[in-house]
Design a protein around this motif. Sequence first.
Motif, short mmCIF file in Angstrom:
data_model
loop_
_atom_site.label_atom_id
_atom_site.label_comp_id
_atom_site.label_asym_id
_atom_site.label_seq_id
_atom_site.Cartn_x
_atom_site.Cartn_y
_atom_site.Cartn_z
N GLY A 70 50.89 46.75 39.54
CA GLY A 70 49.66 45.98 39.78
C GLY A 70 49.88 44.51 39.51
O GLY A 70 49.32 43.64 40.18
N GLY A 71 50.70 44.21 38.50
CA GLY A 71 51.01 42.82 38.18
C GLY A 71 51.75 42.15 39.33
O GLY A 71 51.43 41.01 39.70
N LEU A 72 52.70 42.86 39.91
CA LEU A 72 53.47 42.28 41.02
C LEU A 72 52.58 42.05 42.24
O LEU A 72 52.54 40.96 42.81
CB LEU A 72 54.65 43.19 41.38
CG LEU A 72 55.73 43.30 40.29
CD1 LEU A 72 56.79 44.34 40.68
CD2 LEU A 72 56.38 41.94 40.05
N VAL A 73 51.85 43.11 42.62
CA VAL A 73 50.96 42.97 43.77
C VAL A 73 49.88 41.92 43.47
O VAL A 73 49.54 41.09 44.31
CB VAL A 73 50.30 44.32 44.13
CG1 VAL A 73 49.34 44.16 45.30
CG2 VAL A 73 51.37 45.35 44.45
N LEU A 118 36.69 44.50 47.89
CA LEU A 118 36.68 45.94 48.17
C LEU A 118 37.07 46.75 46.95
O LEU A 118 36.41 47.73 46.60
CB LEU A 118 37.66 46.25 49.32
CG LEU A 118 37.12 46.06 50.73
CD1 LEU A 118 38.21 46.37 51.76
CD2 LEU A 118 35.91 46.97 50.96
N PHE A 119 38.15 46.36 46.31
CA PHE A 119 38.64 47.16 45.19
C PHE A 119 37.79 47.01 43.94
O PHE A 119 37.72 47.91 43.11
CB PHE A 119 40.11 46.83 44.91
CG PHE A 119 41.04 47.58 45.81
CD1 PHE A 119 41.55 48.82 45.44
CD2 PHE A 119 41.38 47.07 47.05
CE1 PHE A 119 42.39 49.53 46.29
CE2 PHE A 119 42.22 47.76 47.90
CZ PHE A 119 42.74 48.99 47.52
N GLN A 120 37.15 45.85 43.80
CA GLN A 120 36.27 45.68 42.64
C GLN A 120 34.90 46.28 42.92
O GLN A 120 34.16 46.58 41.98
CB GLN A 120 36.13 44.20 42.27
CG GLN A 120 37.41 43.62 41.71
CD GLN A 120 37.19 42.31 40.99
OE1 GLN A 120 36.19 41.61 41.22
NE2 GLN A 120 38.11 41.94 40.12
N GLY A 121 34.57 46.43 44.18
CA GLY A 121 33.22 46.85 44.55
C GLY A 121 33.08 48.35 44.78
O GLY A 121 32.01 48.82 45.16
N ALA A 135 45.88 45.55 40.67
CA ALA A 135 46.23 44.29 41.32
C ALA A 135 44.99 43.44 41.58
O ALA A 135 44.98 42.23 41.35
CB ALA A 135 46.97 44.56 42.62
N ALA A 136 43.92 44.11 42.07
CA ALA A 136 42.71 43.37 42.40
C ALA A 136 42.14 42.68 41.16
O ALA A 136 41.75 41.51 41.19
CB ALA A 136 41.67 44.31 43.00
N PHE A 137 42.11 43.42 40.05
CA PHE A 137 41.52 42.85 38.84
C PHE A 137 42.41 41.76 38.23
O PHE A 137 41.91 40.72 37.82
CB PHE A 137 41.23 43.95 37.82
CG PHE A 137 39.96 44.69 38.13
CD1 PHE A 137 38.74 44.27 37.62
CD2 PHE A 137 39.97 45.78 39.00
CE1 PHE A 137 37.57 44.93 37.93
CE2 PHE A 137 38.79 46.45 39.32
CZ PHE A 137 37.60 46.03 38.78
N LEU A 138 43.72 42.02 38.20
CA LEU A 138 44.61 41.01 37.62
C LEU A 138 44.58 39.72 38.44
O LEU A 138 44.56 38.62 37.89
CB LEU A 138 46.03 41.56 37.50
CG LEU A 138 46.25 42.59 36.39
CD1 LEU A 138 47.71 43.03 36.35
CD2 LEU A 138 45.84 42.03 35.03
N ALA A 139 44.57 39.87 39.77
CA ALA A 139 44.55 38.68 40.63
C ALA A 139 43.33 37.83 40.31
O ALA A 139 43.40 36.60 40.23
CB ALA A 139 44.56 39.08 42.10
N GLU A 140 42.21 38.50 40.09
CA GLU A 140 40.96 37.78 39.83
C GLU A 140 40.97 37.13 38.44
O GLU A 140 40.53 36.00 38.26
CB GLU A 140 39.78 38.75 39.99
CG GLU A 140 38.43 38.09 40.17
CD GLU A 140 38.33 37.21 41.40
OE1 GLU A 140 39.30 37.11 42.17
OE2 GLU A 140 37.26 36.59 41.57
N ILE A 141 41.51 37.86 37.46
CA ILE A 141 41.63 37.28 36.11
C ILE A 141 42.51 36.03 36.16
O ILE A 141 42.18 34.98 35.62
CB ILE A 141 42.25 38.32 35.14
CG1 ILE A 141 41.26 39.46 34.86
CG2 ILE A 141 42.66 37.64 33.82
CD1 ILE A 141 41.86 40.60 34.05
#
Lengths: 219, 242
Positions: free
Chosen positions: A31-34, A59-62, A98-104
């Motif tokens: 997830g970190g890489l993506v 999409l992934f957070q929702g 990945a979705a959450f880490l990208a946003e953080i």
Amino acid sequence: MSDFTTWDILRNLLLSARWTVLLSIVSFVGGGLVGGALLFARIGKGRLGPAFARTYIELFQGTPLLMQLFLAFFGLGLFGIDVPAWLAAGVALILWTAAFLAEIWRGCVESIAKGQWEASSSLGMGYLQQMRWVILPQALRIAVPPTVGFSVQVVKGTALTSIIGFVELSKAGTMVTNATFEPFTVYGFVALIYFCLCWPLSKSSQILERKLNVAHRNH
Amino acid sequence: MSLIEITEVKKRFGDNEVLKGINIDVEPGEVIAIIGKSGSGKSTLLRCINGLETIDEGSISVAGAQLLPDELHLKALRLKVGMIFQGFNLFPHLTAGRNVMLSQMVVKKTPKAEAEVMAKKMLERVGLGHKFDAYPDQLSGGQQQRVAIARALAMQPIALLCDEITSALDPELVNEVLAVVKELASEGMTLMMVTHEMRFARDVCSRVVFMHQGRVHEIGPPEEVFAAPKTPELKQFLGVTH
Ligand SMILES: Nc1ncnc2c1ncn2[C@@H]1O[C@H](COP(=O)(O)OP(=O)(O)O)[C@@H](O)[C@H]1O
Ligand SMILES: [Mg+2]
């Protein structure tokens, strides 16, 4: 009454907890890489990259992680592709993380003062040079506590994969309960093991946050 | 040919026209003070010269290089023109020395040892040779601003743009920064500086530009602009009452 000793129960649970740990690590690293790639797409200059990344993240957070697991597990099955539970679990958790880490991380990058971009621009640096030498080094130290904190969510998220039949700690708990008829003992141990995995993570997130704030604010 | 040629430059933010046709030619070695009320477009003008803002009309050239909004032209221009900001904008995660070394190594690909020698020299020049290993938050505002000047100088620009570089400083720290600027001016550096330090403008600058509502309202040598302002706007700005 039952033929199982407490030690039997605990041993079985601990053995399956290995899969919880492994799945957590795979999800977090993958997830970190993506997520890193998503981050660059999200804050990049083009039009397609940010639009794609924003849609992906929304999409992934929702949607519930459980639905994502179902879709990965059953969805591909519709096309005649037989997806083993471990693969569906891994893929879904990686994409979700990945979705959450990208946003953080986006929040961390955007919290760097505009003056840092301007100063480095005025010194002739290009976008990637600014990122590499000025922005990311500063964003990284801000990102450490919330990133470690989020790893707790990943560990807890792995519990959902029991529903598609991946045998990790929670699934093992159900199976041991069915054999022993001692749900309170079994789930008590399950909860305790989760706690032992998560507590050090959230504690270290707190400590890191305090450390990075107190020690020289900026370096 | 002038060193910096600003011709009919217009800049809009939405329907707010902030620069309404600016013409200024700066000769090598000139020190230009830009004065004017807040909101008159002084910062925007400097930021356009450095390519931090794109212009809508007109042209800007520095030492013959046109300002065009692509990476290659921008980089070429920025190697010629350094900029110092009101808020210092030092890189907080790097020591003073590293701040001065970074862009030399990254942009000019100067070898580390050479960049370090240059950084030491430039920090000496602004009187901070002994602060090479200090982090920005261990320095006073005046010291930080002098490091920012050293950082810009290390790129060996032919002109420096200074946007209110003493406005964020405590009064007792203003002079140490102005002294450095004065030194640069006497060494022949071309300077364009937005400033509220009228005494400094009078003593050091070759010309003063008074900006008003996005235009160059008056321009001339300091003795003329300060002693005999022609327009009521400049008179009012200078607090002259007749
Ligand atoms: N990035 C921006 N977006 C929109 N308006 C801006 C921006 N920067 C400056 N302005 C506007 O341009 C005008 C001139 O600003 P500025 O050049 O900062 O003036 P000065 O430096 O003389 O105080 C102001 O009205 C300001 O609100
Ligand atoms: Mg300004």
